[in-house]
Design an enzyme around this catalytic site. Sequence first.
Site, PDB file in Angstrom:
ATOM      1  N   LYS A  12       1.216 -37.830  20.246  1.00 44.06           N
ATOM      2  CA  LYS A  12       2.253 -38.812  19.942  1.00 44.06           C
ATOM      3  C   LYS A  12       1.666 -40.197  20.180  1.00 44.06           C
ATOM      4  CE  LYS A  12       5.146 -39.723  23.160  1.00 44.06           C
ATOM      5  NZ  LYS A  12       4.726 -41.138  23.413  1.00 44.06           N
ATOM      6  N   VAL A  98      -5.358 -36.155  29.711  1.00 45.71           N
ATOM      7  CA  VAL A  98      -4.124 -35.976  30.483  1.00 45.71           C
ATOM      8  C   VAL A  98      -3.658 -37.319  31.031  1.00 45.71           C
ATOM      9  CG1 VAL A  98      -3.142 -34.836  32.508  1.00 45.71           C
ATOM     10  CG2 VAL A  98      -4.759 -33.606  31.045  1.00 45.71           C
ATOM     11  N   ALA A 100      -2.294 -39.824  29.510  1.00 40.01           N
ATOM     12  CA  ALA A 100      -3.046 -40.751  28.667  1.00 40.01           C
ATOM     13  C   ALA A 100      -2.189 -41.577  27.735  1.00 40.01           C
ATOM     14  CB  ALA A 100      -4.073 -39.961  27.840  1.00 40.01           C
ATOM     15  N   LEU A 102      -0.359 -40.319  25.344  1.00 35.14           N
ATOM     16  CA  LEU A 102      -0.322 -39.619  24.059  1.00 35.14           C
ATOM     17  C   LEU A 102       0.713 -38.497  24.030  1.00 35.14           C
ATOM     18  CD1 LEU A 102      -4.148 -39.385  23.289  1.00 35.14           C
ATOM     19  CD2 LEU A 102      -2.479 -40.928  22.243  1.00 35.14           C
ATOM     20  N   GLY A 104       0.799 -35.701  25.542  1.00 38.93           N
ATOM     21  CA  GLY A 104       0.197 -34.377  25.399  1.00 38.93           C
ATOM     22  C   GLY A 104       1.026 -33.276  26.022  1.00 38.93           C
ATOM     23  N   ASP A 139      10.115 -37.311  26.541  1.00 40.20           N
ATOM     24  CA  ASP A 139       9.380 -37.378  25.274  1.00 40.20           C
ATOM     25  C   ASP A 139       9.373 -36.064  24.505  1.00 40.20           C
ATOM     26  OD1 ASP A 139       8.718 -40.038  25.363  1.00 40.20           O
ATOM     27  OD2 ASP A 139       6.690 -39.737  26.115  1.00 40.20           O
TER      28      ASP A 139
END
Length: 302
Positions: A12, A98, A100, A102, A104, A139
Site C-alpha cells: 500500500k 517491516v 516501513a 507500506l 505490509g 489499514d
Amino acid sequence: MPPSLVEEAPAKVNLTLRVLGRRADGYHEIESLVAFAGVGDRLSLAPGGALALTVSGPSAAEAGATADNLVLKAARALADRVPTVGAGTFDLDKRLPVAAGLGGGSADAAAALRLLARANKLAADDPLLYAAARATGADVPVCLDPRTRLMRGIGEILSNPFKLPPLQGVLVNPGVALATKAVFARWKPPAAPVVPADLTVLTAMSKRDQLVRFLLSQANDLESAAIALAPVVADVLLALSSQPHCELARMSGSGATCFAVFASAADAIKAAEAIHAEYPNWWVRATALGGANISPPPCGEG
C-alpha cells in the site's frame, strides 16, 4: 487435503497523507490517496486442520513473533464473527520490509481474509469480512480490495474504488523501522487547516499530467515527524529526487519507505539501479503505482 490457495498482498502506497487533526480518543483523522504497487508479499492457505502460520522470505526475521502476526489476528477476528469458518495452515512469503509505511502487515491480514473467504465460499463483499478487517487494524479495510481509493477517518471511511492514470515509480526503504504511533506522536498541527481533496475532481482525472500536478499540490504531513525520528528518511528523499526525470519524491505512510514518480518505466528502472548501486543495503524496487507492474531492475525481486 485440498490444494493450497494463494493470494498476493500488494504494498500500500500513500500517494498523499494529510493529517486533519487529533481526536479526543488520541487517534488522528487523516485523508490519504492510496494506491497499490506491483510488489508485495505472498500468502497461501492449505485449508483443513487447526489455524497455523509459517513465515519465510527475505523479511521473515524482521516480521516478529508468529503468534502476534496480523494474519492470525485476522483469521481469529473472522472466526469470532463466523464461527463455522474453517481454518488451515497459512504460509507467508514475507518480501516487504517491516514497519516501513507500506502496510505490509495489513496487506497480509487482508490477503488472509480473502483466502478464508475463498476457502469457505464467503462472498468477497460480505460485511463480516469488512468487520473482521476493521477489528484487525486501521489499514486492513483498504487492503481487503486493493484498488485505488481515498481513505478518511482513521482509515475506516473508504471511497468507492476508482482508476487513475498509472504512475511509474521507485520504492526505497533504508532498513530503518518506524513505529506509526511514535511518528504520529511527533506530528504538529499546521498553522492553516488542511483543505480536503475534492473526490469528484480526483476521480475524473484521466490524464497523467493532471494527476502529477495534483500530487505536487499535496503532501505527507508526517514527513517532518519521521525525519526527526529517523534522519535517514531525508537522505532517501534526496537520493530519489536527485535522479534524472524524477517528478515527485515523497514518504509513504509513517515511513521510512519513500517513493518517487518518474516520467517512464525505463526512467524508474534506471533510477532504481543507480540508487541500489550507491546504497546496496537499501531495499529498492521499481514498480508501477496503481497500475500493471513493470519489469523489476536487477537490484531485487518482487
